[in-house]
Design a protein around this motif. Structure first.
Motif, PDB file in Angstrom:
ATOM      1  N   THR A   1      -6.873 -37.254  60.476  1.00  0.00           N
ATOM      2  CA  THR A   1      -6.366 -36.221  59.580  1.00  0.00           C
ATOM      3  C   THR A   1      -4.895 -35.979  59.919  1.00  0.00           C
ATOM      4  N   ARG A   2      -4.263 -35.106  59.164  1.00  0.00           N
ATOM      5  CA  ARG A   2      -2.875 -34.756  59.449  1.00  0.00           C
ATOM      6  C   ARG A   2      -2.762 -33.694  60.536  1.00  0.00           C
TER       7      ARG A   2
ATOM      8  N   GLN B   1      -5.265 -28.416  53.597  1.00  0.00           N
ATOM      9  CA  GLN B   1      -4.757 -28.024  54.911  1.00  0.00           C
ATOM     10  C   GLN B   1      -5.679 -27.010  55.567  1.00  0.00           C
TER      11      GLN B   1
END
Length: 262
Positions: free
Chosen positions: A86-87, A236
């Motif tokens: 993931t980020r 997010q």
């Protein structure tokens, strides 16, 4: 030349479970994973909910043909081939796709149907500090798999009407799995979510839950928050979307409790 041997980990597998929908289960999965990662823990989130909310919550695009948890459960695809970064720092995910919706009837005729997820996790358990499983809002075979694979459970309960409705059935299922499939299974904590301190109802529900579960209730309470509701639409966690919000601080505090309780 000095070779530094990588220390093997032994992940704590946490299943987030409640057969009711809309209690903040996926919100907790995503944001707890992010908060643990922020604290330097290596985290793997397994999205076991056919709705794929945790997958979307981390901004992972669901592409036709992509490998997902379905492939691990039904096709014996090696676990490492399912994992995506993931980020978020130190957080990986095994995504869910629409294929998972067909897994329940397919699992019914598979050998060792209740422990397929356990087999998936065993392959990579020594590479993470925490493995978080976002289970579906039901008590079917996918949820049984998530219980059989878990070391500990987190039960989110929303501070609204009917908060405790159906919990007796969930607890009965947990007891049955503990007897038949996973004798070490235990509840790590009960998490109060969607708390609005302005309402009498929220305070009453909070007291009822604390009376019922006593010391199992986390001290952290997740507030009702527009920011928490908005974050998934941007792919997010709340820690990225609104780092200084009350929701972000709540999940940071929850991560501390989860680490302390092991």
């Amino acid at each position: 030349m000095i070779t530094i041997k990588k220390t093997e980990k032994n992940a704590v597998t946490l299943t987030i479970i409640n057969q009711k929908g809309g209690v903040g289960k996926s919100t907790t999965a995503v944001n707890l994973a992010a908060a643990l990662g922020e604290k330097g823990k290596e985290v793997l989130l397994i999205d076991l909910d056919p709705q794929g909310n945790s997958t979307s919550g981390f901004g992972v695009e669901k592409i036709i043909g992509m490998k997902s948890i379905y492939d691990g459960l039904m096709n014996d695809t090696p676990t490492k081939e399912l994992i995506q970064q993931t980020r978020e720092s130190k957080v990986s995910i095994i995504p869910a796709t629409i294929d998972l919706a067909g897994a329940e009837p397919e699992l019914a005729v598979v050998i060792s149907r209740e422990t397929r997820l356990s087999d998936v996790i065993k392959q990579i358990k020594n590479e993470y500090d925490f493995i978080i499983v976002d289970s579906p809002p039901s008590l079917g075979l996918l949820t049984i798999n998530s219980l059989a694979a878990a070391d500990k459970l987190i039960i989110p309960i929303q501070c609204e009407y009917y908060a405790l409705e159906g919990l007796s059935k969930l607890l009965d299922t947990i007891k049955l799995v503990k007897v038949r499939l996973n004798q070490d299974l235990e509840i790590q904590g009960v998490l109060l979510t969607m708390y609005d301190s302005r309402t009498t109802l929220a305070r009453q529900v909070s007291e009822e839950v604390k009376e019922f579960f006593q010391k199992q209730v986390y001290k952290t309470i997740v507030p009702r928050s527009v920011k928490l509701a908005e974050a998934p639409s941007f792919g997010q966690s709340i820690l990225v979307y609104s780092s200084r919000s009350k929701g972000a601080e709540a999940y940071r505090e929850l991560a501390k409790e989860v680490i302390r309780r092991g």
